[in-house]
Design an enzyme around this catalytic site. Structure first.
Site, mmCIF file in Angstrom:
data_model
loop_
_atom_site.group_PDB
_atom_site.id
_atom_site.type_symbol
_atom_site.label_atom_id
_atom_site.label_comp_id
_atom_site.label_asym_id
_atom_site.label_seq_id
_atom_site.Cartn_x
_atom_site.Cartn_y
_atom_site.Cartn_z
ATOM 1 N N HIS A 49 0.840 -1.211 0.000
ATOM 2 C CA HIS A 49 0.000 0.000 0.000
ATOM 3 C C HIS A 49 0.867 1.248 0.000
ATOM 4 O O HIS A 49 1.912 1.305 0.636
ATOM 5 C CB HIS A 49 -0.996 -0.015 1.165
ATOM 6 C CG HIS A 49 -0.434 0.209 2.535
ATOM 7 N ND1 HIS A 49 -0.228 1.471 3.052
ATOM 8 C CD2 HIS A 49 -0.066 -0.658 3.511
ATOM 9 C CE1 HIS A 49 0.242 1.369 4.277
ATOM 10 N NE2 HIS A 49 0.364 0.086 4.587
ATOM 11 N N ASP A 107 6.093 2.555 6.591
ATOM 12 C CA ASP A 107 4.818 1.859 6.460
ATOM 13 C C ASP A 107 3.957 2.661 5.485
ATOM 14 O O ASP A 107 3.344 3.648 5.875
ATOM 15 C CB ASP A 107 4.157 1.751 7.830
ATOM 16 C CG ASP A 107 2.754 1.162 7.792
ATOM 17 O OD1 ASP A 107 2.405 0.516 6.792
ATOM 18 O OD2 ASP A 107 2.001 1.371 8.771
ATOM 19 N N GLU A 120 -5.199 2.119 2.306
ATOM 20 C CA GLU A 120 -5.123 0.942 3.178
ATOM 21 C C GLU A 120 -5.330 1.323 4.630
ATOM 22 O O GLU A 120 -5.988 0.599 5.391
ATOM 23 C CB GLU A 120 -3.752 0.264 3.004
ATOM 24 C CG GLU A 120 -3.625 -1.082 3.722
ATOM 25 C CD GLU A 120 -3.044 -0.980 5.128
ATOM 26 O OE1 GLU A 120 -2.940 -2.024 5.809
ATOM 27 O OE2 GLU A 120 -2.692 0.135 5.571
ATOM 28 N N GLU A 121 -4.791 2.468 5.028
ATOM 29 C CA GLU A 121 -4.816 2.870 6.437
ATOM 30 C C GLU A 121 -6.204 3.263 6.925
ATOM 31 O O GLU A 121 -6.411 3.442 8.125
ATOM 32 C CB GLU A 121 -3.845 4.037 6.662
ATOM 33 C CG GLU A 121 -2.383 3.720 6.391
ATOM 34 C CD GLU A 121 -1.767 2.766 7.400
ATOM 35 O OE1 GLU A 121 -2.496 2.293 8.304
ATOM 36 O OE2 GLU A 121 -0.557 2.511 7.293
ATOM 37 N N HIS A 157 3.380 4.186 12.732
ATOM 38 C CA HIS A 157 2.359 5.235 12.799
ATOM 39 C C HIS A 157 2.843 6.400 13.659
ATOM 40 O O HIS A 157 2.134 6.899 14.547
ATOM 41 C CB HIS A 157 1.038 4.670 13.325
ATOM 42 C CG HIS A 157 0.332 3.808 12.327
ATOM 43 N ND1 HIS A 157 -1.033 3.596 12.352
ATOM 44 C CD2 HIS A 157 0.787 3.101 11.254
ATOM 45 C CE1 HIS A 157 -1.373 2.806 11.349
ATOM 46 N NE2 HIS A 157 -0.279 2.487 10.678
#
Length: 353
Positions: free
Chosen positions: A61, A174, A204-205, A315
């Site tokens: 992603h 990420d 995606e998140e 994150h």
């Protein structure tokens, strides 16, 4: 690892729903390698190489967690919502970058100086609703003159550093690390017995949305997802719940809340890793999910397996991965893609006999 490609991806802005810069980088990287480049209806990037044999998709992603401007005060401060999952304590006093229609604007998530806080206030985490972004403006009119508007996307200020020969620190690893690896694998694969897709999904998140739309667009026969997962090798972690360590190999995800790997495909890759004497870790993730959670069920389903690079400080404004983990996963998947064919696919997909 193609460090220059990874750095380009990390330094670009790409909050969920605003992934244009990532699309452009991947397009430039793969346009001369692909037979075709298309996009699904949400904007996920899809490159194809080959036109016969089983359709194999490798997926990462391209979006990152970030923020969105929701209000501009009369005195020029910006209120914002989070896009994706954040921990409040990792947000304060960090520089951010706002992507506007006319360019980029730097700001900071402001806080109250400790001199003005009581001891009780200092011990209490600041709520997100009390936070604001300061771009140096004195009024709402000045904010508008600087090009910032409600609805603009915000990400942490880009940063990238090679700390040691093995450790890389950067924004949005990420999952820009997964996107970089997908691109590298696509460029290197020369197996004419498969149709290979390199996919970089959007959003995606915020619910695996691009995984759903891209799976519908491609309808691959198998899917290999590359993402990141929490490394528990720093102080304060429960090593049973979070067993992954940087430098001990990539991790094969055995379970998350939306995905369980296809058992034959999983075992084939585990056996291959062992035969190559390559490092491989295993993990579960009860509170999160990867794009495997959509690729495994859309359009009737297919064999899916997800690999994750152990990552510290997920994150947050910067995270950390291991170059050796990245390279060992690249070696394993290079070999898998080079040796996959219709016969092997039929064996993996055979449920009886």
């Amino acid at each position: 690892m193609e460090t220059n490609l990874l750095k380009q991806l990390v330094m670009a802005s790409g909050t969920s729903g605003d992934e244009q810069e990532i699309r452009e980088i991947l397009y430039r990287e793969l346009v001369n390698e692909a037979d075709e480049i298309t996009f699904d209806g949400l904007g996920s990037f899809i490159a194809r190489k080959g036109s016969k044999g089983p359709k194999v998709a490798i997926i990462g992603h391209m979006d990152e967690v970030g923020f969105i401007v929701k209000h501009v005060s009369e005195d020029g401060f910006l209120s914002f919502d989070t896009v994706g999952s954040w921990w409040n304590q990792s947000m304060l006093n960090h520089r951010v970058e706002i992507r506007t229609e006319t360019g980029k604007v730097t700001g900071i998530i402001g806080s109250i100086a400790p001199h003005a806080l009581s001891e009780a206030d200092k011990a209490r985490p600041m709520e997100h609703d009390a936070m604001f972004i300061d771009i140096g403006a004195d009024s709402a009119e000045m904010v508008a003159e600087m090009g910032v508007a409600v609805g603009d996307f915000v990400c942490p200020e880009p940063n990238f550093a090679e700390l040691t020969q093995d450790r890389i620190l950067g924004k949005a690893l990420d999952n820009r690390a997964g996107c970089a690896l997908v691109a590298e694998l696509f460029k290197r694969c020369e197996n004419g017995e498969i149709t290979l897709y390199a996919v970089a999904t959007v959003q995606e998140e915020v619910g695996l949305r691009g995984a759903q739309t891209s799976a519908e667009a491609i309808a691959p026969d198998i899917a290999i997802v590359i993402d990141t997962m929490v490394a528990g090798d720093t102080p304060g972690f429960d090593r049973i719940k979070f067993p992954l360590k940087l430098g001990s190999g990539a991790a094969l995800a055995l379970f998350d809340k939306r995905y369980i790997p296809h058992q034959k495909l999983k075992q084939d890759l585990v056996d291959m890793a062992r035969s190559m004497a390559g490092p491989l870790q295993f993990c579960t993730m009860k509170t999160g999910a990867t794009d495997g959670g959509r690729y495994n069920v859309m359009g009737g389903g297919r064999p899916v397996v997800a690999f994750c690079l152990p990552t510290r400080y997920l994150h947050a404004n910067s995270s950390m991965i291991s170059r050796s983990d990245y390279d060992s996963l690249a070696t394993l998947l290079d070999h898998f893609l080079a040796t996959y064919n219709a016969e092997k696919h039929a064996a993996i997909c055979r449920y009886i006999g």
